[in-house]
Design a protein around this motif. Structure first.
Motif, PDB file in Angstrom:
ATOM      1  N   GLU A 252       0.828  -1.197   0.000  1.00  0.00           N
ATOM      2  CA  GLU A 252       0.000   0.000   0.000  1.00  0.00           C
ATOM      3  C   GLU A 252       0.869   1.257   0.000  1.00  0.00           C
ATOM      4  O   GLU A 252       2.070   1.203   0.272  1.00  0.00           O
ATOM      5  CB  GLU A 252      -0.902   0.027   1.233  1.00  0.00           C
ATOM      6  CG  GLU A 252      -1.919  -1.084   1.294  1.00  0.00           C
ATOM      7  CD  GLU A 252      -2.764  -0.988   2.550  1.00  0.00           C
ATOM      8  OE1 GLU A 252      -2.221  -0.542   3.581  1.00  0.00           O
ATOM      9  OE2 GLU A 252      -3.954  -1.340   2.509  1.00  0.00           O
ATOM     10  N   THR A 253       0.230   2.375  -0.269  1.00  0.00           N
ATOM     11  CA  THR A 253       0.925   3.655  -0.177  1.00  0.00           C
ATOM     12  C   THR A 253       1.324   3.945   1.253  1.00  0.00           C
ATOM     13  O   THR A 253       2.400   4.479   1.517  1.00  0.00           O
ATOM     14  CB  THR A 253       0.030   4.786  -0.714  1.00  0.00           C
ATOM     15  OG1 THR A 253      -0.241   4.547  -2.092  1.00  0.00           O
ATOM     16  CG2 THR A 253       0.694   6.136  -0.552  1.00  0.00           C
ATOM     17  N   GLY A 254       0.469   3.607   2.208  1.00  0.00           N
ATOM     18  CA  GLY A 254       0.770   3.807   3.611  1.00  0.00           C
ATOM     19  C   GLY A 254       0.239   5.126   4.130  1.00  0.00           C
ATOM     20  O   GLY A 254      -0.464   5.853   3.424  1.00  0.00           O
ATOM     21  N   PRO A 255       0.567   5.478   5.368  1.00  0.00           N
ATOM     22  CA  PRO A 255       0.052   6.702   5.988  1.00  0.00           C
ATOM     23  C   PRO A 255       0.411   7.943   5.183  1.00  0.00           C
ATOM     24  O   PRO A 255       1.531   8.098   4.710  1.00  0.00           O
ATOM     25  CB  PRO A 255       0.726   6.718   7.368  1.00  0.00           C
ATOM     26  CG  PRO A 255       1.093   5.278   7.629  1.00  0.00           C
ATOM     27  CD  PRO A 255       1.417   4.699   6.284  1.00  0.00           C
ATOM     28  N   VAL A 256      -0.571   8.827   5.010  1.00  0.00           N
ATOM     29  CA  VAL A 256      -0.376  10.076   4.296  1.00  0.00           C
ATOM     30  C   VAL A 256      -0.494  11.217   5.299  1.00  0.00           C
ATOM     31  O   VAL A 256      -1.527  11.348   5.964  1.00  0.00           O
ATOM     32  CB  VAL A 256      -1.422  10.246   3.176  1.00  0.00           C
ATOM     33  CG1 VAL A 256      -1.248  11.598   2.494  1.00  0.00           C
ATOM     34  CG2 VAL A 256      -1.312   9.114   2.169  1.00  0.00           C
ATOM     35  N   PRO A 257       0.548  12.044   5.444  1.00  0.00           N
ATOM     36  CA  PRO A 257       0.458  13.155   6.396  1.00  0.00           C
ATOM     37  C   PRO A 257      -0.710  14.075   6.073  1.00  0.00           C
ATOM     38  O   PRO A 257      -1.021  14.328   4.904  1.00  0.00           O
ATOM     39  CB  PRO A 257       1.805  13.873   6.213  1.00  0.00           C
ATOM     40  CG  PRO A 257       2.719  12.852   5.594  1.00  0.00           C
ATOM     41  CD  PRO A 257       1.833  11.990   4.750  1.00  0.00           C
ATOM     42  N   VAL A 258      -1.337  14.588   7.104  1.00  0.00           N
ATOM     43  CA  VAL A 258      -2.449  15.520   6.934  1.00  0.00           C
ATOM     44  C   VAL A 258      -1.931  16.935   7.135  1.00  0.00           C
ATOM     45  O   VAL A 258      -1.134  17.199   8.033  1.00  0.00           O
ATOM     46  CB  VAL A 258      -3.578  15.212   7.935  1.00  0.00           C
ATOM     47  CG1 VAL A 258      -4.684  16.250   7.825  1.00  0.00           C
ATOM     48  CG2 VAL A 258      -4.127  13.821   7.692  1.00  0.00           C
ATOM     49  N   GLY A 259      -2.411  17.861   6.290  1.00  0.00           N
ATOM     50  CA  GLY A 259      -2.016  19.251   6.422  1.00  0.00           C
ATOM     51  C   GLY A 259      -0.824  19.601   5.568  1.00  0.00           C
ATOM     52  O   GLY A 259      -0.410  18.848   4.685  1.00  0.00           O
ATOM     53  N   LEU A 260      -0.272  20.793   5.848  1.00  0.00           N
ATOM     54  CA  LEU A 260       0.843  21.327   5.078  1.00  0.00           C
ATOM     55  C   LEU A 260       2.056  21.521   5.974  1.00  0.00           C
ATOM     56  O   LEU A 260       1.922  21.872   7.149  1.00  0.00           O
ATOM     57  CB  LEU A 260       0.470  22.685   4.467  1.00  0.00           C
ATOM     58  CG  LEU A 260      -0.422  22.676   3.226  1.00  0.00           C
ATOM     59  CD1 LEU A 260      -0.891  24.090   2.927  1.00  0.00           C
ATOM     60  CD2 LEU A 260       0.338  22.109   2.045  1.00  0.00           C
ATOM     61  N   PRO A 261       3.260  21.295   5.447  1.00  0.00           N
ATOM     62  CA  PRO A 261       4.454  21.578   6.246  1.00  0.00           C
ATOM     63  C   PRO A 261       4.680  23.083   6.344  1.00  0.00           C
ATOM     64  O   PRO A 261       4.231  23.854   5.499  1.00  0.00           O
ATOM     65  CB  PRO A 261       5.573  20.907   5.430  1.00  0.00           C
ATOM     66  CG  PRO A 261       5.086  20.963   4.023  1.00  0.00           C
ATOM     67  CD  PRO A 261       3.586  20.795   4.109  1.00  0.00           C
ATOM     68  N   LEU A 262       5.373  23.507   7.383  1.00  0.00           N
ATOM     69  CA  LEU A 262       5.736  24.912   7.503  1.00  0.00           C
ATOM     70  C   LEU A 262       6.872  25.209   6.525  1.00  0.00           C
ATOM     71  O   LEU A 262       7.723  24.353   6.268  1.00  0.00           O
ATOM     72  CB  LEU A 262       6.185  25.223   8.931  1.00  0.00           C
ATOM     73  CG  LEU A 262       5.092  25.110  10.006  1.00  0.00           C
ATOM     74  CD1 LEU A 262       5.696  25.334  11.387  1.00  0.00           C
ATOM     75  CD2 LEU A 262       3.979  26.116   9.739  1.00  0.00           C
ATOM     76  N   PRO A 263       6.878  26.397   5.940  1.00  0.00           N
ATOM     77  CA  PRO A 263       7.966  26.723   5.027  1.00  0.00           C
ATOM     78  C   PRO A 263       9.311  26.695   5.731  1.00  0.00           C
ATOM     79  O   PRO A 263       9.454  27.185   6.849  1.00  0.00           O
ATOM     80  CB  PRO A 263       7.611  28.129   4.521  1.00  0.00           C
ATOM     81  CG  PRO A 263       6.670  28.678   5.525  1.00  0.00           C
ATOM     82  CD  PRO A 263       5.918  27.513   6.091  1.00  0.00           C
ATOM     83  N   HIS A 264      10.301  26.118   5.114  1.00  0.00           N
ATOM     84  CA  HIS A 264      11.621  25.990   5.709  1.00  0.00           C
ATOM     85  C   HIS A 264      12.659  25.807   4.610  1.00  0.00           C
ATOM     86  O   HIS A 264      12.340  25.375   3.502  1.00  0.00           O
ATOM     87  CB  HIS A 264      11.673  24.806   6.670  1.00  0.00           C
ATOM     88  CG  HIS A 264      11.439  23.487   5.987  1.00  0.00           C
ATOM     89  ND1 HIS A 264      10.186  23.062   5.608  1.00  0.00           N
ATOM     90  CD2 HIS A 264      12.314  22.511   5.587  1.00  0.00           C
ATOM     91  CE1 HIS A 264      10.279  21.876   5.019  1.00  0.00           C
ATOM     92  NE2 HIS A 264      11.562  21.514   4.986  1.00  0.00           N
ATOM     93  N   LEU A 265      13.902  26.129   4.919  1.00  0.00           N
ATOM     94  CA  LEU A 265      14.992  25.926   3.979  1.00  0.00           C
ATOM     95  C   LEU A 265      15.582  24.538   4.172  1.00  0.00           C
ATOM     96  O   LEU A 265      15.864  24.142   5.313  1.00  0.00           O
ATOM     97  CB  LEU A 265      16.087  26.982   4.181  1.00  0.00           C
ATOM     98  CG  LEU A 265      15.767  28.407   3.731  1.00  0.00           C
ATOM     99  CD1 LEU A 265      16.883  29.362   4.153  1.00  0.00           C
ATOM    100  CD2 LEU A 265      15.586  28.457   2.217  1.00  0.00           C
ATOM    101  N   PRO A 266      15.775  23.779   3.103  1.00  0.00           N
ATOM    102  CA  PRO A 266      16.394  22.448   3.234  1.00  0.00           C
ATOM    103  C   PRO A 266      17.876  22.578   3.586  1.00  0.00           C
ATOM    104  O   PRO A 266      18.570  23.469   3.077  1.00  0.00           O
ATOM    105  CB  PRO A 266      16.206  21.837   1.845  1.00  0.00           C
ATOM    106  CG  PRO A 266      16.089  22.999   0.920  1.00  0.00           C
ATOM    107  CD  PRO A 266      15.414  24.087   1.703  1.00  0.00           C
ATOM    108  N   ILE A 267      18.339  21.720   4.444  1.00  0.00           N
ATOM    109  CA  ILE A 267      19.736  21.740   4.877  1.00  0.00           C
ATOM    110  C   ILE A 267      20.470  20.586   4.196  1.00  0.00           C
ATOM    111  O   ILE A 267      20.153  19.411   4.418  1.00  0.00           O
ATOM    112  CB  ILE A 267      19.849  21.596   6.410  1.00  0.00           C
ATOM    113  CG1 ILE A 267      18.997  22.669   7.108  1.00  0.00           C
ATOM    114  CG2 ILE A 267      21.308  21.701   6.828  1.00  0.00           C
ATOM    115  CD1 ILE A 267      19.402  24.088   6.779  1.00  0.00           C
TER     116      ILE A 267
END
Length: 629
Positions: A252-267
């Motif tokens: 299966e695809t598995g658990p799907v996060p709900v909502g949106l992530p906060l904007p952030h810069l990738p490290i």
């Protein structure tokens, strides 16, 4: 009625550049807002229906593309949301559907896979960083007005490159649709791995993939206006729940996060950034090319009497692509471009403006906040089947046939681009495609079309004599045209062909040897210093043969460097002609004067001392070059 009379010309300033104030620049950077300010309420119903239709097609499509990048399916929704909102504000096209697209997703996946090591969370960070790199390249290209990069990929190479990308996409999904572990970073390694484990194919997983693909193809054929991917994915999800497919080992695809992530810069590390910089350049070129090509091809329908929609500004699209990638990078997305199929669906549904993308964005938010649990049972094999279907859309058999009919070399270029993409890799394939495009252009400039010009009865102007059997020329005059800018790579070819034309003329009419050679410079709009040296050498070659060298139809942009190189002084103002008729008239006058002079010289030779004192030697014939200087 008074006849039309000529007047002084007006000032035609056609360069869109120039300095602008901040307030003048801002509206050009947000053309979407300009459309919204003049939005008509009657468009809302059409844009609303179009947005719902597009999002029904988009959601399963973009989730499937995450399988190519090897990130969780929800990342595709984050990417699509960022693209819909930002492009609606700063995009130049009213109907272009910007968001995840298979080719760019494949390029992104190829770039980050060696760095991610199979870790989805690290893949998200790397894909976000790659988005920001692509944004930086697009912004840099805009600062230097490099919208021309969209033209680096010629049609044959795009056809071959996309076909190669389709092969890579299908091979990349073999493990997903068969339930086996396929390893390897290159297509050769993946195929070798697949054939070693194909005997372990998980039949229930294969059945899910085959059923999804069959249903999708049936809908496309029988009901092309229906949202095929949505129906096929929904059917696979329902089947997974009803038949309890996970109990049979179907992933299966598995658990799907709900909502949106906060904007952030990738490290990421400096080493990772160095790797992504080169990959991001290739992604930026292809993504921008897709965007401008599709943007030019699709326009919204207009009603009778309504003003036509302006063409997409290629420079503004660089800004738009930079903006959507910044947004995607801050919200954990992956690189994108635009979708021709979604754009066509939007137009078919009546979309008038990018408000339809905002409607789609609202629907995506609803999915992210409320529909997450519904996506968990989605079989991974079903997403693989959607990717394979998307790959089939990249191979255009009609385009391949068209290339074969047009010119064999065009088909060969497409095949080379395809093989390069498949055997060397998607990023290298982009480089090969661009290099081949440039080499093809250089080859055409190095050995362009050329011809000797003559008159054709009943047709105004002068034309290539090879095109008309009834063409006529003036004895002793060769008017030659070389159809390319003059620079170091082709001036030697010009010199060789020009002298060959003189030899052919002398062989064809030995009683009237060439006395004037005129280069019709109407197609020679650019020149470098090597080419000026080549023209000087041609002038000397012709002078040694007793032939005068001249230029006709010299544009001011060409005359200036010729003057700086001393060519105008060498050739002489009397051999610089504004038009071909003026040149022909000057030649006929000169030839008549030469005939009189030669006749006079012959008469002096026939009657020695007729007009001279006794003991004076007979006069020699007049040199045709010296007498007219």
């Amino acid at each position: 009625m008074n006849p039309i009379r000529r007047r002084p010309h007006i000032d035609y300033e056609l360069d869109a550049g120039g300095r602008r104030s901040l307030w003048q620049t801002l509206p050009t950077l947000t053309p979407g807002l300009g459309v919204l300010r003049h939005y008509e309420r009657r468009w809302l119903r059409l844009d609303g229906f179009a947005g719902i239709a597009v999002v029904a097609y988009m959601v399963p499509q973009v989730m499937a593309y995450t399988a190519i990048v090897n990130v969780p399916p929800v990342v595709g929704l984050w990417t699509a949301l960022a693209a819909c909102v930002v492009y609606a504000i700063i995009g130049g096209s009213r109907v272009l559907s910007v968001g995840p697209e298979s080719t760019v997703a494949l390029m992104a996946g190829a770039a980050i896979a060696p760095l991610a090591g199979g870790d989805p969370e690290r893949a998200i960070v790397l894909s976000s960083a790659l988005c920001l790199v692509v944004a930086g390249w697009c912004l840099l290209a805009r600062l230097f007005r490099l919208g021309i990069i969209a033209d680096l990929l010629s049609q044959p190479l795009l056809v071959g490159y996309l076909a190669g990308g389709a092969v890579l996409m299908v091979v990349g999904q073999l493990g997903r649709v068969t339930g086996t572990d396929v390893e390897g970073e290159t297509i050769v390694a993946q195929l070798r791995s697949f054939f070693s484990v194909v005997g372990d194919t998980h039949l229930p997983t294969l059945a899910v993939a085959a059923g999804t693909l069959t249903l999708l193809l049936a809908i496309v054929i029988l009901r092309p206006r229906w949202p095929g991917p949505l129906i096929a994915v929904a059917a696979a999800t329902i089947a997974a729940v009803v038949l309890d497919l996970p109990a049979y080992g179907v992933a299966e695809t598995g658990p799907v996060p709900v909502g949106l992530p906060l904007p952030h810069l990738p490290i990421i590390s400096w080493a990772d950034l160095q790797t992504l910089l080169l990959a991001g350049l290739g992604v930026a070129v292809v993504a921008y090319s897709d965007n401008t090509l599709i943007g030019r091809a699709f326009k919204p329908k207009t009603e009778p009497g309504e003003k036509s929609v302006p063409d997409v500004d290629p420079q503004q699209e660089l800004v738009a692509m930079s903006g959507v990638h910044v947004a995607a990078g801050l919200f954990g997305g992956f690189p994108m471009s635009s979708s021709g199929s979604r754009t066509a669906l939007a137009i078919a549904s009546g979309a008038r403006t990018q408000v339809y993308s905002l409607v789609a964005a609202v629907c995506i938010i609803a999915v992210l906040f409320f529909a997450g649990p519904l996506l968990e049972p989605l079989p991974s094999a079903a997403l693989g089947a959607v990717v394979i279907y998307a790959a089939s859309k990249l191979v255009s058999i009609p385009d391949i046939k068209r290339l074969a009919r047009f010119r064999t070399s065009e088909l060969v270029l497409a095949i080379v681009a395809c093989l390069g993409t498949v055997l060397i890799g998607i990023l290298a394939g982009v480089g090969i495609a661009i290099a081949l495009s440039i080499l093809e252009m250089v080859q055409r400039l190095a050995r362009p079309h050329e011809g000797v010009l003559g008159r054709v009865e009943g047709i105004a102007g002068m034309h290539d004599v090879d095109d008309y059997d009834q063409a006529t020329t003036l004895p002793g005059l060769v008017v030659y045209r070389y159809d390319a800018p003059l620079f170091f790579i082709n001036v030697g070819d010009l010199r060789r062909r020009a002298l060959l034309a003189v030899e052919k003329e002398n062989e064809g009419d030995p009683d009237h040897p060439v006395r004037w050679f005129i280069l019709n410079a109407e197609a020679n709009v650019e020149i470098d210093i090597s080419a000026t040296d080549g023209l000087k050498a041609l002038h000397d070659d012709l002078s040694e043969r007793g032939i005068r060298f001249g230029l006709a139809r010299v544009k001011q942009d060409l005359r200036t460097p010729l003057e700086r190189a001393g060519l105008v002084e060498l050739i002489g103002e009397d051999m610089m002609f504004p038009t071909l008729p003026v040149m022909e008239k000057a030649y006929l006058t000169w030839a008549a004067e030469q005939a009189v002079r030669e006749q006079t010289a012959l008469e002096h030779q026939a009657v020695p001392g007729a007009d001279e004192p006794a003991g004076t030697p007979p006069a020699r014939p007049v040199d045709t070059n010296e007498s007219d200087r």
